[in-house]
Design an enzyme around this catalytic site. Sequence first.
Site, mmCIF file in Angstrom:
data_model
loop_
_atom_site.group_PDB
_atom_site.id
_atom_site.type_symbol
_atom_site.label_atom_id
_atom_site.label_comp_id
_atom_site.label_asym_id
_atom_site.label_seq_id
_atom_site.Cartn_x
_atom_site.Cartn_y
_atom_site.Cartn_z
ATOM 1 N N PHE A 1 0.850 -1.188 0.000
ATOM 2 C CA PHE A 1 0.000 0.000 0.000
ATOM 3 C C PHE A 1 0.881 1.230 0.000
ATOM 4 O O PHE A 1 1.725 1.405 0.874
ATOM 5 C CB PHE A 1 -0.936 0.042 1.224
ATOM 6 C CG PHE A 1 -1.834 1.244 1.199
ATOM 7 C CD1 PHE A 1 -2.975 1.260 0.404
ATOM 8 C CD2 PHE A 1 -1.518 2.391 1.918
ATOM 9 C CE1 PHE A 1 -3.792 2.387 0.342
ATOM 10 C CE2 PHE A 1 -2.329 3.526 1.856
ATOM 11 C CZ PHE A 1 -3.470 3.516 1.074
ATOM 12 N N LYS B 1 2.727 9.632 8.411
ATOM 13 C CA LYS B 1 1.989 9.219 9.607
ATOM 14 C C LYS B 1 2.507 9.799 10.930
ATOM 15 O O LYS B 1 2.075 10.861 11.328
ATOM 16 C CB LYS B 1 1.889 7.704 9.648
ATOM 17 C CG LYS B 1 0.957 7.176 8.530
ATOM 18 C CD LYS B 1 0.377 5.821 8.819
ATOM 19 C CE LYS B 1 -0.835 5.534 7.961
ATOM 20 N NZ LYS B 1 -0.553 5.052 6.606
ATOM 21 N N ASP C 1 9.286 2.541 1.718
ATOM 22 C CA ASP C 1 8.122 3.276 2.199
ATOM 23 C C ASP C 1 8.005 2.981 3.694
ATOM 24 O O ASP C 1 7.546 1.913 4.092
ATOM 25 C CB ASP C 1 6.872 2.833 1.428
ATOM 26 C CG ASP C 1 5.597 3.511 1.938
ATOM 27 O OD1 ASP C 1 5.614 4.056 3.054
ATOM 28 O OD2 ASP C 1 4.578 3.465 1.216
HETATM 29 C C1 PLP Z 1 -0.759 5.337 5.193
HETATM 30 C C2 PLP Z 1 0.249 4.911 4.217
HETATM 31 C C3 PLP Z 1 0.441 5.608 3.012
HETATM 32 C C4 PLP Z 1 -0.415 6.769 2.598
HETATM 33 O O1 PLP Z 1 -0.313 7.863 3.452
HETATM 34 P P1 PLP Z 1 -1.387 9.056 3.354
HETATM 35 O O2 PLP Z 1 -0.876 10.063 4.335
HETATM 36 O O3 PLP Z 1 -2.715 8.491 3.729
HETATM 37 O O4 PLP Z 1 -1.372 9.556 1.969
HETATM 38 C C5 PLP Z 1 1.454 5.176 2.171
HETATM 39 N N1 PLP Z 1 2.224 4.112 2.497
HETATM 40 C C6 PLP Z 1 2.059 3.417 3.640
HETATM 41 C C7 PLP Z 1 2.966 2.279 3.941
HETATM 42 C C8 PLP Z 1 1.057 3.786 4.526
HETATM 43 O O5 PLP Z 1 0.877 3.085 5.635
#
Ligand code: PLP
Length: 401
Positions: free
Chosen positions: A137, A251, A222
């Site tokens: 994700f 986050k 990420d």
């Molecule tokens: C939450 C998340 C995103 C997206 O972040 P947003 O601030 O909602 O755009 C991308 N990568 C990972 C691994 C995430 O947990």
Amino acid sequence: MNTDYIKRANQVIASTYKRFPVVFERGRGCTLWDTEGGEYTDFVAGIAVCNLGHASPEIVRALSRQADTLFHVSNLFYSIPQIELAEKLIEKSFADKVFFCNSGAEANEAAIKLARKNFFDRGEYDRWRIVAMDQSFHGRTFATLSATGQKKVREGFEPILEGFDFVPFNDIEKLEAAVTDKTCAVIVEPVQGEGGVRCGDANFLKQVRKLCTEKGVMLIFDEIQTGIGRTGKLFAYEHFGVEPDIMTLAKALGNGLPIGAMLAKDEAALAFTPGTHASTFGGTPVITAAALEVLKLIEGENILEYCNRTGRYFKDRLLELKEKHPVIEEVRGIGLMLGMKLSKNGAPVVDACMERGFLINCTQENVLRFVPPLVISAEEIDNLIQCLDTVLPMLEKEGYC
Ligand SMILES: *Cc1c(COP(=O)(O)O)cnc(C)c1O
């Protein structure tokens, strides 16, 4: 009353979320209160966002002080909190440069653009493909949903951005086959969050690093969910003894304030020259002052050590539950990013926990996810375990889901 607010919300707010019928009004530490005085222990923390708990007085002070001094200036100018936050991130990580934005998706957008631009600048105009993992994700913008290895995120929005290839997570042979002379980057979450709290094998991540180095491909981690202490290290890559070329954060970096960051080594970062990328609010003084306080608190108060210890305790207690409840297939995760895979849909467990004053999350339909503030106490964990012990047997009943 909760119900009045919910009725009003449903009339005016786009229904992109399936929300629980609760309206939160106040938070402190690991506790939240709703408009009807209901009290909840928070094992969601804004989905791995409020790592230092709700309404941390130090962060409130840092934020208020900066808000009273200088709220916002354009990135056409310099501002002190942005410089200090960048310095702190560089000091604590593999990186040499930071680009600030407002969210995780934007941080990944920056990473994707930076990877492509590097090869463009070298005249390798055909090299713009990125290999990502199944069940990954990376966000909801067009580039990041295109990088996301989950059909449900993309469905209805095609055509998506071109240039993403997918391989199974933790499968180095498939990855080796997928990386070609058209590949500019590989993007990996060291621990998949939305994908069901699935940990990268240390061996796999080491081999990914080796492969990327050999093929001259950029490695993007990420760490939007895993970063800022969530796994017991400031960044999850520190567990595995490998460093990426580019890393994305969001986050927990602002503990609830909107901030994203893309960090890179100089070799990679140099492709971002004036005018190539931008963000109006990125690195704004108020938010960066708060984020700097987040990093100082994590550094100063043994939070990482506490998170490791508490995470191990929590995991052991979940494993104890596994012995007792056959519906639990697996307990996994690292630090305070823990998952419990069930053989059945987990939604009824989430509801039952909520009725008993515990907020937990379920991802991929059958993985209960626990990402509390890193300051959660053993007693709060014990209370949740007792609650799970009570509610899990209801899933065993025949015919349920
Ligand atoms: C939450 C998340 C995103 C997206 O972040 P947003 O601030 O909602 O755009 C991308 N990568 C990972 C691994 C995430 O947990």
